[in-house]
Design an enzyme around this catalytic site. Sequence first.
Site, PDB file in Angstrom:
ATOM      1  N   HIS A 158      -4.870 -21.098  11.395  1.00 35.17           N
ATOM      2  CA  HIS A 158      -6.184 -21.633  11.000  1.00 35.17           C
ATOM      3  C   HIS A 158      -6.967 -20.624  10.156  1.00 35.17           C
ATOM      4  CE1 HIS A 158     -10.249 -23.132  11.003  1.00 35.17           C
ATOM      5  NE2 HIS A 158     -10.613 -21.926  11.421  1.00 35.17           N
ATOM      6  N   CYS A 185      -5.847 -27.579   8.515  1.00 34.87           N
ATOM      7  CA  CYS A 185      -4.701 -26.806   9.028  1.00 34.87           C
ATOM      8  C   CYS A 185      -4.096 -27.491  10.250  1.00 34.87           C
ATOM      9  CB  CYS A 185      -5.168 -25.394   9.392  1.00 34.87           C
ATOM     10  SG  CYS A 185      -5.846 -25.276  11.059  1.00 34.87           S
ATOM     11  N   ASP A 242       0.849  -1.171   0.000  1.00 33.87           N
ATOM     12  CA  ASP A 242       0.000   0.000   0.000  1.00 33.87           C
ATOM     13  C   ASP A 242       0.891   1.229   0.000  1.00 33.87           C
ATOM     14  OD1 ASP A 242      -2.892   1.145   1.908  1.00 33.87           O
ATOM     15  OD2 ASP A 242      -2.300   1.396  -0.174  1.00 33.87           O
ATOM     16  N   CYS A 263     -11.455 -28.677   8.273  1.00 35.22           N
ATOM     17  CA  CYS A 263     -10.247 -27.900   8.001  1.00 35.22           C
ATOM     18  C   CYS A 263      -9.003 -28.762   8.118  1.00 35.22           C
ATOM     19  CB  CYS A 263     -10.175 -26.732   8.984  1.00 35.22           C
ATOM     20  SG  CYS A 263      -8.745 -25.656   8.713  1.00 35.22           S
ATOM     21  N   ASP A 308      -7.930  -7.755   0.614  1.00 35.30           N
ATOM     22  CA  ASP A 308      -7.022  -7.797   1.761  1.00 35.30           C
ATOM     23  C   ASP A 308      -7.838  -7.502   3.011  1.00 35.30           C
ATOM     24  OD1 ASP A 308      -6.918  -4.595   1.397  1.00 35.30           O
ATOM     25  OD2 ASP A 308      -6.278  -5.205   3.429  1.00 35.30           O
ATOM     26  N   CYS A 364      -6.359 -27.641  13.385  1.00 34.57           N
ATOM     27  CA  CYS A 364      -7.510 -28.543  13.315  1.00 34.57           C
ATOM     28  C   CYS A 364      -7.096 -30.002  13.170  1.00 34.57           C
ATOM     29  CB  CYS A 364      -8.411 -28.138  12.145  1.00 34.57           C
ATOM     30  SG  CYS A 364      -9.138 -26.520  12.397  1.00 34.57           S
TER      31      CYS A 364
HETATM   32  C1  OQN Z   1      -9.781  -1.912   6.641  1.00 33.45           C
HETATM   33  N1  OQN Z   1     -10.425  -1.084   5.656  1.00 33.45           N
HETATM   34  C2  OQN Z   1      -9.706  -0.454   4.710  1.00 33.45           C
HETATM   35  N2  OQN Z   1     -10.255   0.451   3.891  1.00 33.45           N
HETATM   36  C3  OQN Z   1      -9.235   0.909   3.115  1.00 33.45           C
HETATM   37  C4  OQN Z   1      -9.218   1.905   2.135  1.00 33.45           C
HETATM   38  C5  OQN Z   1      -7.977   2.243   1.535  1.00 33.45           C
HETATM   39  C6  OQN Z   1      -7.902   3.322   0.550  1.00 33.45           C
HETATM   40  O1  OQN Z   1      -8.904   4.002   0.191  1.00 33.45           O
HETATM   41  N3  OQN Z   1      -6.690   3.614   0.053  1.00 33.45           N
HETATM   42  C7  OQN Z   1      -5.544   2.910   0.405  1.00 33.45           C
HETATM   43  N4  OQN Z   1      -4.376   3.258  -0.170  1.00 33.45           N
HETATM   44  N5  OQN Z   1      -5.573   1.879   1.306  1.00 33.45           N
HETATM   45  C8  OQN Z   1      -6.775   1.551   1.902  1.00 33.45           C
HETATM   46  C9  OQN Z   1      -6.807   0.524   2.900  1.00 33.45           C
HETATM   47  C10 OQN Z   1      -5.547  -0.239   3.321  1.00 33.45           C
HETATM   48  C11 OQN Z   1      -5.428  -1.561   2.568  1.00 33.45           C
HETATM   49  C12 OQN Z   1      -4.075  -2.223   2.815  1.00 33.45           C
HETATM   50  C13 OQN Z   1      -3.655  -2.517   4.121  1.00 33.45           C
HETATM   51  C14 OQN Z   1      -2.413  -3.108   4.333  1.00 33.45           C
HETATM   52  C15 OQN Z   1      -1.586  -3.406   3.260  1.00 33.45           C
HETATM   53  C16 OQN Z   1      -1.999  -3.120   1.950  1.00 33.45           C
HETATM   54  C17 OQN Z   1      -3.253  -2.523   1.728  1.00 33.45           C
HETATM   55  C18 OQN Z   1      -8.048   0.232   3.482  1.00 33.45           C
HETATM   56  N6  OQN Z   1      -8.366  -0.645   4.494  1.00 33.45           N
HETATM   57 ZN    ZN Z   2      -8.136 -25.156  10.827  1.00 37.48          ZN
END
Ligand code: OQN
Ligand code: ZN
Length: 372
Positions: free
Chosen positions: A335, A306, A92, A304, A266, A309
Amino acid sequence: MTGIGFELLKTDGRARRGRVSTAHGVINTPAFMPVGTAATVKAMTSDAVKSTGAEILLGNTYHLMLRPTAERVGQLGGLHRFMNWDKPILTDSGGFQVMSLSDLRTMTEEGVTFKSHLDGSKHHLTPERSIQIQHLLDSNITMCLDECTPFPATEAQAASSMRLSMRWAKRSKDAFVERPGYGLFGIVQGGVYADLRAESVAALSDIGFDGYAIGGLAVGEGQETMFTINIRNARHAHRDRPRYLMGVGRPSDLIGAVRRGVDMFDCVMPTRSGRTGQAFVRRGTINIRNARHAHDERPLDEECGCPACRNHSRAYLHHLFKAGEMLGPMLLTWHNLHYYQDLMAELRQAIEDGRFDEVAGALEARLNEGDI
Ligand SMILES: CNc1nc2cc3c(=O)[nH]c(N)nc3c(CCc3ccccc3)c2[nH]1
Ligand SMILES: [Zn+2]
C-alpha cells in the site's frame, strides 16, 4: 557525455517535470525510488514493485559487497538478472551505510576501513573500489563515494569533510567506465553552510556528472533546514541534469522538495514503517495496530487502488499485525509504495497542467486533516 539522458519537459515555478533515460528504460520525474537494499525491496516481489508504478529501484553497495559480494552478483549477470528487475537501478556508493551500520571504521584520504556488521570481517572501501562494485552490479546510476557529513557539524568540520568528498568525487569520476545508458552522479555536501554548499556544487560542476545528488541531509536537521539548503543547491546545480535529494522523505517532504525543483527521491519510510504497521494515506498516517481499527470495515484509503485497499478492511489488516502474520507487512508495504507512486504521478500531472501550487496546496491540506 554518453551517460544517461535528461529531458526537461515542463516547469511550473521551480517544480520540474522531466524524463531520465537509461539503458534499462525511462524514469518519469519527479520520481520516488523504492529502496531494495539487499537485492530485494523487502516483502515485495519484483512484479509487485512494478505494479505500484515504480520505474527505478535502489540497491546498496555496502550490503551487497558483504553478501553475496559484488563479484558473485557480477558473475551471475548483474543485479537486474539476479533480482529479476528489468527496469533501471541506482546504487548508493556505500559511504553512508558504513557510517550508519558498521562499527570500528577508520576514515583516511585513501578510503574507509570497516568491520562487517554481519560477521565482523574487515573491509576496505575506496572511491575506485566503490565504482568497481557498482559496475559489477551493472547499476544504471552509480553514486560517487562520499562522506555524509554528520549532523550537527561545525563549519570547519563540514568544510574538511566536504573537501574530502570532492577529492573522492574526482577519483570516482576517473574510475567510472562511461557507457551509453549508464551514468555517474556527484553528491553535494557542505552541511548546513551555504557557502560550503556552493563550493561543493562548483567543484562537482567542474568535474562534470550526469546528475547531482544533494547529500548530507535527512540526517536530523529538520524539514525547514532541509528545504532551505535544498533551495540553494537546486538553484546552483545544473538545470539540464537530474537533481536527487537523498533520503527524503515523508509525503509532505516530497511535495515541498518537488516545489523547490527536486527530480528524484529515495526513502526507507514507506517500506520500513509499512513493516511496523504504519500506513501513509492521503489524509495522514494510520497505525494499523491501534485498537480503534479492530472493527473498522473501511479500507486504509478509499481512493487507493492497491491490493490492500481493494480487497481488505482495516479490521483484517489489524488482525494480521496482531497475529504476527507475514501478510500484514507485505500488504502495508505494498500500500505505502503504491500511495507514494500515486502521489508522484499526481505531482507530475499537476506540473504538466501548470496547476502545481493549487494541487500541492490541496494535497498538503489533506495530509493534516487529523483523526483518521
Ligand atoms: C535517510 N537519510 C539519508 N540521508 C542521506 C545522505 C546520503 C549522503 O550524503 N550520501 C550518500 N551516498 N547516501 C546518503 C543517503 C543514503 C541514500 C540511499 C539509501 C539506499 C540506497 C540508495 C541511496 C542518505 N539517506
Ligand atoms: Zn492502498
